[in-house]
Design a protein around this motif. Structure first.
Motif, short mmCIF file in Angstrom:
data_model
loop_
_atom_site.label_atom_id
_atom_site.label_comp_id
_atom_site.label_asym_id
_atom_site.label_seq_id
_atom_site.Cartn_x
_atom_site.Cartn_y
_atom_site.Cartn_z
N ARG A 40 0.81 -1.22 0.00
CA ARG A 40 0.00 0.00 0.00
C ARG A 40 0.85 1.27 0.00
NH1 ARG A 40 -3.71 -0.69 4.33
NH2 ARG A 40 -4.73 -2.13 2.92
N GLN A 41 1.86 1.34 0.86
CA GLN A 41 2.71 2.55 0.91
C GLN A 41 3.50 2.73 -0.38
OE1 GLN A 41 4.89 1.96 4.59
NE2 GLN A 41 3.58 3.45 5.63
N THR A 42 3.90 1.61 -0.99
CA THR A 42 4.61 1.68 -2.27
C THR A 42 3.71 2.30 -3.33
OG1 THR A 42 5.96 -0.24 -1.70
CG2 THR A 42 5.77 0.31 -4.04
N LEU A 43 2.48 1.85 -3.39
CA LEU A 43 1.53 2.40 -4.37
C LEU A 43 1.25 3.88 -4.10
CD1 LEU A 43 -0.95 -0.60 -4.54
CD2 LEU A 43 0.64 0.12 -6.33
N THR A 44 1.15 4.26 -2.84
CA THR A 44 0.92 5.66 -2.49
C THR A 44 2.09 6.52 -2.94
OG1 THR A 44 -0.46 5.06 -0.60
CG2 THR A 44 0.52 7.27 -0.56
N ARG A 45 3.33 6.03 -2.74
CA ARG A 45 4.51 6.80 -3.16
C ARG A 45 4.55 6.94 -4.68
NH1 ARG A 45 7.26 11.05 -2.89
NH2 ARG A 45 9.40 10.86 -3.63
N ILE A 46 4.24 5.88 -5.39
CA ILE A 46 4.22 5.94 -6.86
C ILE A 46 3.17 6.94 -7.32
CG2 ILE A 46 3.64 4.62 -8.94
CD1 ILE A 46 5.06 2.21 -7.54
N GLU A 47 2.01 6.91 -6.69
CA GLU A 47 0.94 7.85 -7.03
C GLU A 47 1.40 9.29 -6.83
OE1 GLU A 47 -3.82 7.65 -6.42
OE2 GLU A 47 -2.60 7.24 -4.66
N THR A 48 2.10 9.55 -5.74
CA THR A 48 2.63 10.90 -5.47
C THR A 48 3.63 11.31 -6.54
OG1 THR A 48 2.30 10.63 -3.10
CG2 THR A 48 3.89 12.31 -3.79
N LEU A 49 4.53 10.41 -6.91
CA LEU A 49 5.53 10.72 -7.94
C LEU A 49 4.87 10.99 -9.29
CD1 LEU A 49 8.27 8.07 -7.05
CD2 LEU A 49 8.39 10.55 -6.73
N ILE A 50 3.81 10.27 -9.60
CA ILE A 50 3.07 10.49 -10.84
C ILE A 50 2.51 11.90 -10.87
CG2 ILE A 50 0.93 9.86 -12.06
CD1 ILE A 50 1.53 6.92 -11.22
N GLU A 51 1.89 12.31 -9.78
CA GLU A 51 1.30 13.65 -9.70
C GLU A 51 2.36 14.74 -9.74
OE1 GLU A 51 -1.09 13.50 -6.16
OE2 GLU A 51 -2.42 11.97 -7.01
N GLU A 52 3.44 14.56 -8.99
CA GLU A 52 4.49 15.59 -8.92
C GLU A 52 5.23 15.78 -10.24
OE1 GLU A 52 5.73 15.06 -4.20
OE2 GLU A 52 7.06 14.26 -5.75
N ASN A 53 5.30 14.73 -11.05
CA ASN A 53 6.12 14.77 -12.26
C ASN A 53 5.33 14.67 -13.55
OD1 ASN A 53 9.05 14.67 -11.21
ND2 ASN A 53 7.98 13.13 -10.00
N ASP A 54 4.01 14.77 -13.48
CA ASP A 54 3.15 14.71 -14.66
C ASP A 54 3.47 13.48 -15.52
OD1 ASP A 54 1.15 15.47 -16.45
OD2 ASP A 54 2.51 16.79 -17.59
N VAL A 55 3.50 12.31 -14.87
CA VAL A 55 3.81 11.06 -15.54
C VAL A 55 2.58 10.60 -16.34
CG1 VAL A 55 4.35 8.61 -15.17
CG2 VAL A 55 5.54 10.38 -13.84
N ARG A 56 2.80 10.29 -17.62
CA ARG A 56 1.71 9.87 -18.50
C ARG A 56 1.78 8.41 -18.92
NH1 ARG A 56 -0.26 14.66 -21.02
NH2 ARG A 56 -0.12 16.24 -19.39
N LEU A 57 2.92 7.77 -18.63
CA LEU A 57 3.11 6.37 -18.99
C LEU A 57 4.11 5.77 -18.01
CD1 LEU A 57 2.62 4.07 -21.15
CD2 LEU A 57 4.70 4.92 -22.26
#
Length: 147
Positions: A40-57
């Motif tokens: 769960r914490q791993t997924l939360t961190r990935i979600e945060t990185l996606i938002e902070e860096n405008d990850v599209r793929l």
């Protein structure tokens, strides 16, 4: 806009990010967890990185066996990718990662990274290798993604 590369392991996830032009991949960080099941914490961190860096793929390493078969680790990686995609809505593609750790070791040799530092960096360097290879082999798709 960026692309994220992930090297999924039983206790760590190596993270790499592309530059905004989608030309190069840089090691970014390692997400650690106590047990493989504590995701769960791993997924939360990935979600945060996606938002902070405008990850599209997201390019997720798929650890196939040398005979091209998919074992237990490959199934776990694919399941992890599905969980990320459901949670974030960001598409996840699986990419053969068979030799990424070998290449990461070679990169660390060239950089003079020794001893304990190797364990610190190997997963994020492997993630950058996975991402860089994907970007080099899928230029046309990335051009469409950039619009």
């Amino acid at each position: 806009m960026r692309i994220m590369g992930l090297d999924y392991g039983s206790r760590t996830v190596g993270v790499a990010l592309s530059d905004e032009l989608l030309l190069t991949a840089q090691p970014y960080e390692i997400i650690r967890r106590d047990r493989e099941s504590k995701i769960r914490q791993t997924l939360t961190r990935i979600e945060t990185l996606i938002e902070e860096n405008d990850v599209r793929l997201i390019v997720l390493g798929l650890p196939l066996n040398m005979d091209d078969s998919a074992g237990e680790r490959a199934a776990l990686s694919a399941e992890f990718g599905e969980r990320i995609e459901r949670r974030t809505g960001v598409p996840v593609v699986l990419s053969d990662e068979r030799l990424s750790t070998v290449e990461a070791d070679e990169i660390m040799d060239r950089m003079g990274i020794r001893g304990r530092d190797r364990k610190t960096y190997v997963d994020q360097i492997a993630a950058s290798v996975i991402l860089q290879e994907y970007m080099e082999n899928h230029r046309e798709e990335l051009e469409r993604l950039r619009g």
